[in-house]
Design a protein around this motif. Structure first.
Motif, mmCIF file in Angstrom:
data_model
loop_
_atom_site.group_PDB
_atom_site.id
_atom_site.type_symbol
_atom_site.label_atom_id
_atom_site.label_comp_id
_atom_site.label_asym_id
_atom_site.label_seq_id
_atom_site.Cartn_x
_atom_site.Cartn_y
_atom_site.Cartn_z
ATOM 1 N N LEU A 153 58.996 -70.537 -0.030
ATOM 2 C CA LEU A 153 59.861 -69.346 0.284
ATOM 3 C C LEU A 153 61.232 -69.747 0.557
ATOM 4 O O LEU A 153 62.202 -69.224 0.302
ATOM 5 C CB LEU A 153 59.345 -68.538 1.494
ATOM 6 N N ARG A 193 64.611 -68.699 -1.366
ATOM 7 C CA ARG A 193 65.882 -68.378 -0.951
ATOM 8 C C ARG A 193 67.194 -69.072 -0.989
ATOM 9 O O ARG A 193 68.409 -68.781 -1.257
ATOM 10 C CB ARG A 193 65.737 -68.039 0.654
ATOM 11 N N TYR A 249 65.307 -63.851 -5.034
ATOM 12 C CA TYR A 249 64.547 -63.254 -4.232
ATOM 13 C C TYR A 249 63.312 -62.743 -4.788
ATOM 14 O O TYR A 249 62.298 -62.435 -4.177
ATOM 15 C CB TYR A 249 65.283 -62.022 -3.957
ATOM 16 N N ALA A 257 60.741 -65.242 -4.520
ATOM 17 C CA ALA A 257 59.941 -65.122 -3.012
ATOM 18 C C ALA A 257 58.932 -63.906 -2.943
ATOM 19 O O ALA A 257 58.007 -64.129 -2.282
ATOM 20 C CB ALA A 257 61.355 -65.006 -2.051
ATOM 21 N N LYS A 271 59.379 -64.606 7.293
ATOM 22 C CA LYS A 271 59.678 -63.570 6.483
ATOM 23 C C LYS A 271 60.913 -62.934 7.098
ATOM 24 O O LYS A 271 61.924 -62.371 6.330
ATOM 25 C CB LYS A 271 58.494 -62.601 6.110
ATOM 26 N N VAL A 292 62.716 -61.830 3.721
ATOM 27 C CA VAL A 292 61.711 -61.476 2.345
ATOM 28 C C VAL A 292 60.886 -60.319 2.815
ATOM 29 O O VAL A 292 60.246 -60.267 3.927
ATOM 30 C CB VAL A 292 61.183 -62.647 1.956
#
Length: 140
Positions: A87, A91, A96, A99, A127, A132
């Motif tokens: 993740l 980023r 995105y 992700a 997150k 995300v």
């Protein structure tokens, strides 16, 4: 390393007629396969360490997606630290969509809603930090 030479029928016939040199010269006639019996089992800890290190060094989308395909290709659910590293990498390379797809892949690999929810609970602070959302949170 063991070597196995696979000989096609035309090559075997050529050998009987003493024209083996011309047949061996043809690359399509001889196929050499290397077999190794030195495969070792990788522990889950080593797997986790290897992929966390990989995702920490990712610098483009192609490498990120290649690493995800490899990590999710095994017959196991990657550790939360691997998911967190992936993740962060997504980023970092400003992707995105990947992700969000990491969570989709995690849901499939987890196999049960209970395990998936445990992963989500553990990854909730990350997150929020990265901004995300899962596919379900987006409403897609």
């Amino acid at each position: 390393m063991n070597r196995l030479v696979v000989v096609s029928r035309p090559l075997a016939a050529a050998a009987r007629h003493s024209t083996i040199r011309s047949a061996v010269a043809s690359r399509s006639a001889v196929q050499i396969r290397n077999y190794s019996s030195e495969h070792s089992e990788e522990s889950f800890e080593h797997f986790t360490e290897r992929f966390v290190k990989f995702f920490d060094n990712v610098d483009d989308v192609f490498e990120l997606q290649r690493g995800l395909n490899n990590a999710f290709g095994y017959d196991l659910v990657p550790a939360p630290s691997v998911i967190a590293a992936a993740l962060k990498a997504s980023r970092r390379v400003d992707d995105y969509a990947t992700a969000v797809r990491i969570f989709e892949g995690l849901k499939v690999k987890a196999g049960s809603d209970a395990l998936y929810k445990q992963y989500l609970e553990e990854l909730t602070p990350l997150k929020a930090e990265l901004g995300v959302q899962t596919k379900e949170e987006i409403g897609a």
